[in-house]
Design an enzyme around this catalytic site. Structure first.
Site, PDB file in Angstrom:
ATOM      1  N   THR A  89       1.303  10.119   3.918  1.00 48.75           N
ATOM      2  CA  THR A  89       0.317  10.993   3.286  1.00 48.75           C
ATOM      3  C   THR A  89      -1.041  10.918   3.977  1.00 48.75           C
ATOM      4  O   THR A  89      -1.913  11.736   3.681  1.00 48.75           O
ATOM      5  CB  THR A  89       0.139  10.617   1.800  1.00 48.75           C
ATOM      6  OG1 THR A  89       0.213   9.211   1.717  1.00 48.75           O
ATOM      7  CG2 THR A  89       1.178  11.262   0.924  1.00 48.75           C
ATOM      8  N   LYS A 134      -9.022   5.043   5.821  1.00 49.59           N
ATOM      9  CA  LYS A 134      -7.753   4.602   5.230  1.00 49.59           C
ATOM     10  C   LYS A 134      -8.018   3.469   4.249  1.00 49.59           C
ATOM     11  O   LYS A 134      -8.721   2.511   4.591  1.00 49.59           O
ATOM     12  CB  LYS A 134      -6.781   4.149   6.320  1.00 49.59           C
ATOM     13  CG  LYS A 134      -6.202   5.319   7.098  1.00 49.59           C
ATOM     14  CD  LYS A 134      -5.218   4.848   8.146  1.00 49.59           C
ATOM     15  CE  LYS A 134      -4.668   6.041   8.914  1.00 49.59           C
ATOM     16  NZ  LYS A 134      -3.818   5.603  10.035  1.00 49.59           N
ATOM     17  N   SER A 139      -2.398   0.274  -4.298  1.00 49.30           N
ATOM     18  CA  SER A 139      -2.970   1.444  -3.611  1.00 49.30           C
ATOM     19  C   SER A 139      -4.312   1.831  -4.201  1.00 49.30           C
ATOM     20  O   SER A 139      -4.535   1.676  -5.399  1.00 49.30           O
ATOM     21  CB  SER A 139      -1.995   2.621  -3.757  1.00 49.30           C
ATOM     22  OG  SER A 139      -2.615   3.832  -3.404  1.00 49.30           O
ATOM     23  N   ALA A 140      -5.183   2.389  -3.348  1.00 49.10           N
ATOM     24  CA  ALA A 140      -6.481   2.886  -3.828  1.00 49.10           C
ATOM     25  C   ALA A 140      -6.349   4.265  -4.463  1.00 49.10           C
ATOM     26  O   ALA A 140      -7.273   4.751  -5.106  1.00 49.10           O
ATOM     27  CB  ALA A 140      -7.451   2.970  -2.660  1.00 49.10           C
ATOM     28  N   ASP A 192       0.871  -1.166   0.000  1.00 50.41           N
ATOM     29  CA  ASP A 192       0.000   0.000   0.000  1.00 50.41           C
ATOM     30  C   ASP A 192       0.919   1.230   0.000  1.00 50.41           C
ATOM     31  O   ASP A 192       2.107   1.127   0.341  1.00 50.41           O
ATOM     32  CB  ASP A 192      -0.864  -0.040   1.266  1.00 50.41           C
ATOM     33  CG  ASP A 192      -1.704   1.196   1.416  1.00 50.41           C
ATOM     34  OD1 ASP A 192      -2.337   1.609   0.427  1.00 50.41           O
ATOM     35  OD2 ASP A 192      -1.724   1.773   2.530  1.00 50.41           O
ATOM     36  N   LEU A 193       0.385   2.376  -0.404  1.00 48.11           N
ATOM     37  CA  LEU A 193       1.219   3.588  -0.459  1.00 48.11           C
ATOM     38  C   LEU A 193       1.034   4.457   0.789  1.00 48.11           C
ATOM     39  O   LEU A 193       1.941   4.594   1.612  1.00 48.11           O
ATOM     40  CB  LEU A 193       0.847   4.404  -1.714  1.00 48.11           C
ATOM     41  CG  LEU A 193       1.535   5.758  -1.844  1.00 48.11           C
ATOM     42  CD1 LEU A 193       3.022   5.594  -2.115  1.00 48.11           C
ATOM     43  CD2 LEU A 193       0.888   6.593  -2.953  1.00 48.11           C
ATOM     44  N   ASP A 194      -0.196   5.024   0.905  1.00 48.32           N
ATOM     45  CA  ASP A 194      -0.461   6.010   1.949  1.00 48.32           C
ATOM     46  C   ASP A 194      -0.375   5.371   3.328  1.00 48.32           C
ATOM     47  O   ASP A 194      -1.124   4.449   3.641  1.00 48.32           O
ATOM     48  CB  ASP A 194      -1.865   6.608   1.756  1.00 48.32           C
ATOM     49  CG  ASP A 194      -1.996   7.361   0.435  1.00 48.32           C
ATOM     50  OD1 ASP A 194      -1.118   8.168   0.127  1.00 48.32           O
ATOM     51  OD2 ASP A 194      -2.983   7.130  -0.292  1.00 48.32           O
ATOM     52  N   GLU A 250       0.260  -3.276   4.691  1.00 44.15           N
ATOM     53  CA  GLU A 250      -0.901  -2.373   4.776  1.00 44.15           C
ATOM     54  C   GLU A 250      -0.984  -1.676   6.128  1.00 44.15           C
ATOM     55  O   GLU A 250      -0.655  -2.273   7.144  1.00 44.15           O
ATOM     56  CB  GLU A 250      -2.188  -3.210   4.633  1.00 44.15           C
ATOM     57  CG  GLU A 250      -2.820  -3.178   3.284  1.00 44.15           C
ATOM     58  CD  GLU A 250      -3.418  -1.824   2.910  1.00 44.15           C
ATOM     59  OE1 GLU A 250      -3.540  -0.947   3.774  1.00 44.15           O
ATOM     60  OE2 GLU A 250      -3.767  -1.674   1.731  1.00 44.15           O
ATOM     61  N   ASP A 251      -1.480  -0.431   6.118  1.00 39.98           N
ATOM     62  CA  ASP A 251      -1.709   0.259   7.398  1.00 39.98           C
ATOM     63  C   ASP A 251      -3.194   0.377   7.729  1.00 39.98           C
ATOM     64  O   ASP A 251      -3.544   0.910   8.774  1.00 39.98           O
ATOM     65  CB  ASP A 251      -1.108   1.674   7.368  1.00 39.98           C
ATOM     66  CG  ASP A 251      -1.885   2.599   6.452  1.00 39.98           C
ATOM     67  OD1 ASP A 251      -2.284   2.153   5.352  1.00 39.98           O
ATOM     68  OD2 ASP A 251      -2.106   3.766   6.832  1.00 39.98           O
ATOM     69  N   LYS A 285     -10.830  -1.474  -1.572  1.00 39.50           N
ATOM     70  CA  LYS A 285     -10.535  -2.335  -0.424  1.00 39.50           C
ATOM     71  C   LYS A 285     -11.705  -2.189   0.560  1.00 39.50           C
ATOM     72  O   LYS A 285     -12.234  -1.101   0.680  1.00 39.50           O
ATOM     73  CB  LYS A 285      -9.234  -1.879   0.248  1.00 39.50           C
ATOM     74  CG  LYS A 285      -8.006  -1.959  -0.662  1.00 39.50           C
ATOM     75  CD  LYS A 285      -6.808  -1.263  -0.009  1.00 39.50           C
ATOM     76  CE  LYS A 285      -5.639  -1.153  -0.985  1.00 39.50           C
ATOM     77  NZ  LYS A 285      -4.500  -0.405  -0.458  1.00 39.50           N
TER      78      LYS A 285
END
Ligand code: BG6
Ligand code: MG
Length: 227
Positions: A18, A46, A115-116, A10-12, A170-171, A146
Site C-alpha cells: 500500500t 513511511k 501499524s500507524a 507493520d502493515l503498509d 518493518e519496512d 513511530k
C-alpha cells in the site's frame, strides 16, 4: 537469544504494497499545494501518521495553514487513498506472507499488527488477513507516532510477550527505530543500505520460514539490553 514467542508486523509495505497508494495520494496533495514531493520524501514518510506526513509536506513548502484547512486536506487525502485501496483483494498480499503467517501459527507464535494506519482494519479485512492476527494495534490506538515505541509496546502487552521474545517486521526507517526502542529484535523488509539499524534485512517473505529467519537473527542480531 531466548525463544521467539511473538511477532509484530507493520502493515503498509510489509504485508501489503500500500506504500505505492500512500505515495500517489500524498503526491497529489503536495502537487495541489505546490510543494515538490518525490520517492525520497515518501521513504521518510513511511510509518509516519497521516497528520505527521502532512506536517512534513507543509514544513517542506514553508506553508502555514489554519487547522480547518489542514483537516480538509487530511480528509481529501484519505478519501483519495480509500478510493485507491477500495478494490484490494488477497492477491495484493505480498509474496510469501500468507505462508509465513500460517507457519507462525503452526509453531504457536503469537501475531499482532503494529501499524500507524487508521485504515489498517479495513485493509486486513479486504485482504482476508484479519483471522490470522491475535491482536491488532494501529493508528486508532496510539498517541505517539513511530519512531516512538508505543505501537509495539501495546502489541507486546496484547500478546503478553517480553521484548527479548519478540520480533518486529518493518519496512520503514522510523519503524525499525520504534522496534529497537521497544527493545525487540527487528527485521527490515527492504534494502540493507536504507534499513541500517535493523538486526537483519530481507527483501521479503517469499521462500522464508520463521525458523530460518530466527536462526539468522541468532547469528547477526545484537544482544538486547532491557532498561
Ligand atoms: C503507515 C504508512 O503505515 O500509516 C504511512 O507507512 C501512513 O505512509 C500511515 O501515512 C497512516 O496511514 P493512514 O491510513 O491512517 O492515513
Ligand atoms: Mg510500513
Amino acid at each position: 537469544m531466548p525463544e521467539i514467542r511473538a511477532c509484530l508486523f507493520d502493515l503498509d509495505g510489509v504485508l501489503v504494497d500500500t506504500a505505492k497508494y500512500h505515495f500517489i495520494a500524498w503526491k497529489q496533495t503536495a502537487d495541489s499545494l505546490g510543494v515538490p514531493f518525490d520517492e525520497q520524501d515518501n521513504e521518510l514518510l513511511k510509518g509516519v501518521s497521516r497528520r505527521g506526513s502532512l506536517d512534513y509536506i507543509l514544513n517542506k513548502g514553508n506553508l502555514h495553514l489554519s487547522e480547518e484547512r489542514i483537516e480538509l486536506i487530511l480528509d481529501a487525502k484519505n478519501s483519495h487513498y480509500l478510493r485507491l485501496v477500495g478494490d484490494m483483494t488477497p492477491d495484493e498480499v505480498l509474496p510469501g506472507v500468507f505462508d509465513f503467517l500460517h507457519a507462525l501459527k503452526l509453531e504457536g507464535i503469537k501475531i499482532s499488527l503494529g501499524s500507524a494506519s487508521k485504515n489498517a482494519q479495513l485493509i486486513l479485512d479486504k485482504c482476508e488477513l484479519s483471522p490470522l492476527f491475535d491482536a491488532i494495534v494501529d493508528g486508532r490506538h496510539c498517541t505517539h507516532s513511530k519512531p516512538h515505541p508505543e505501537v509495539f509496546e501495546r502489541g507486546m502487552q496484547a500478546l503478553n510477550s517480553k521484548p527479548t521474545e519478540t520480533v518486529v517486521f518493518e519496512d520503514a526507517i522510523n519503524g525499525i527505530s520504534a522496534g529497537n526502542y521497544a527493545g525487540c529484535y527487528t527485521i527490515g523488509i527492504g534494502e540493507p543500505d536504507v534499513l541500517k539499524e535493523a538486526d537483519l534485512v530481507v527483501s521479503g517473505f517469499a521462500d522464508k520460514t520463521p525458523q530460518s529467519l530466527f536462526a539468522q537473527l541468532k547469528k547477526t542480531g545484537k544482544p538486547k539490553i532491557i532498561a
